[in-house]
Scaffold this motif. Structure first.
Motif, PDB file in Angstrom:
ATOM      1  N   GLN A 211       0.853  -1.190   0.000  1.00 55.61           N
ATOM      2  CA  GLN A 211       0.000   0.000   0.000  1.00 55.61           C
ATOM      3  C   GLN A 211       0.889   1.241   0.000  1.00 55.61           C
ATOM      4  O   GLN A 211       1.971   1.239   0.591  1.00 55.61           O
ATOM      5  N   PRO A 212       0.459   2.323  -0.639  1.00 55.55           N
ATOM      6  CA  PRO A 212       1.259   3.553  -0.636  1.00 55.55           C
ATOM      7  C   PRO A 212       1.390   4.138   0.766  1.00 55.55           C
ATOM      8  O   PRO A 212       0.478   4.023   1.584  1.00 55.55           O
ATOM      9  N   ILE A 213       2.536   4.740   1.020  1.00 52.64           N
ATOM     10  CA  ILE A 213       2.802   5.349   2.323  1.00 52.64           C
ATOM     11  C   ILE A 213       2.694   6.867   2.172  1.00 52.64           C
ATOM     12  O   ILE A 213       3.444   7.482   1.420  1.00 52.64           O
ATOM     13  N   ASN A 214       1.766   7.444   2.904  1.00 55.58           N
ATOM     14  CA  ASN A 214       1.545   8.884   2.904  1.00 55.58           C
ATOM     15  C   ASN A 214       2.506   9.554   3.887  1.00 55.58           C
ATOM     16  O   ASN A 214       2.803   9.008   4.941  1.00 55.58           O
ATOM     17  N   LEU A 215       2.994  10.725   3.555  1.00 57.50           N
ATOM     18  CA  LEU A 215       3.838  11.556   4.415  1.00 57.50           C
ATOM     19  C   LEU A 215       5.190  10.927   4.772  1.00 57.50           C
ATOM     20  O   LEU A 215       5.705  11.136   5.859  1.00 57.50           O
TER      21      LEU A 215
ATOM     22  N   SER B  75       6.083  12.464   0.566  1.00 56.19           N
ATOM     23  CA  SER B  75       5.203  11.728  -0.348  1.00 56.19           C
ATOM     24  C   SER B  75       3.744  12.141  -0.145  1.00 56.19           C
ATOM     25  O   SER B  75       3.341  12.526   0.949  1.00 56.19           O
ATOM     26  N   ASN B  76       2.967  12.019  -1.207  1.00 59.61           N
ATOM     27  CA  ASN B  76       1.545  12.360  -1.126  1.00 59.61           C
ATOM     28  C   ASN B  76       0.742  11.120  -0.742  1.00 59.61           C
ATOM     29  O   ASN B  76       1.299  10.069  -0.423  1.00 59.61           O
ATOM     30  N   GLU B  77      -0.592  11.207  -0.781  1.00 62.62           N
ATOM     31  CA  GLU B  77      -1.432  10.088  -0.358  1.00 62.62           C
ATOM     32  C   GLU B  77      -1.311   8.873  -1.267  1.00 62.62           C
ATOM     33  O   GLU B  77      -1.663   7.761  -0.872  1.00 62.62           O
ATOM     34  N   ASP B  78      -0.806   9.042  -2.481  1.00 61.37           N
ATOM     35  CA  ASP B  78      -0.569   7.921  -3.388  1.00 61.37           C
ATOM     36  C   ASP B  78       0.832   7.338  -3.222  1.00 61.37           C
ATOM     37  O   ASP B  78       1.226   6.443  -3.969  1.00 61.37           O
ATOM     38  N   GLY B  79       1.606   7.871  -2.277  1.00 61.69           N
ATOM     39  CA  GLY B  79       2.965   7.396  -2.051  1.00 61.69           C
ATOM     40  C   GLY B  79       3.978   7.963  -3.017  1.00 61.69           C
ATOM     41  O   GLY B  79       5.138   7.591  -2.993  1.00 61.69           O
ATOM     42  N   LYS B  80       3.557   8.887  -3.876  1.00 64.32           N
ATOM     43  CA  LYS B  80       4.451   9.450  -4.885  1.00 64.32           C
ATOM     44  C   LYS B  80       5.240  10.621  -4.318  1.00 64.32           C
ATOM     45  O   LYS B  80       4.705  11.430  -3.566  1.00 64.32           O
TER      46      LYS B  80
ATOM     47  N   HIS C 282       9.867   7.392   7.824  1.00 63.43           N
ATOM     48  CA  HIS C 282       8.484   7.592   8.253  1.00 63.43           C
ATOM     49  C   HIS C 282       8.405   7.116   9.694  1.00 63.43           C
ATOM     50  O   HIS C 282       9.133   6.193  10.085  1.00 63.43           O
TER      51      HIS C 282
END
Length: 103
Positions: free
Chosen positions: A32-36, A50-55, A69
């Motif tokens: 799952q993408p990791i936010n922040l 990173s944003n909510e999509d993990g980008k 993180h």
């Protein structure tokens, strides 16, 4: 002719120095993408989150990066490692507290 050549050189050199890399930060077990998540060049004090999509998108520098993180183990990558990757996986950090007794 010299002015045109000089103008093209200036535009090209600006384009070269503004290169950046975009990649995704994912949880290793769930994917799952990791936010922040923070991505940082520690020697240059340049970074991004990173944003909510993990980008995350950072400028390309020939330096090591640190990806961290609060819920995951910190990962350090050398330039040769992260320039080839489009995805970075972080391992979950499990912390256990001591037993709490309430009287």
């Amino acid at each position: 002719m010299n002015k045109i050549t000089f103008l093209l050189f200036c535009c090209f050199s600006t384009f070269i120095f503004s290169q950046s890399k975009e990649f995704i930060i994912l949880d290793e077990t769930t994917e799952q993408p990791i936010n922040l998540a923070q991505v940082l060049y520690p020697n240059l004090e340049i970074g991004s989150v990173s944003n909510e999509d993990g980008k995350v998108k950072i400028p390309i520098k020939k330096e090591r990066i640190i990806v961290s993180h609060i819920n995951y183990e910190t990962k350090e990558l050398q330039y040769a490692d992260f320039i080839k990757k489009d995805t970075i996986y972080l391992v979950s950090n499990t912390s256990e507290l001591d037993e709490i007794v309430v009287y």
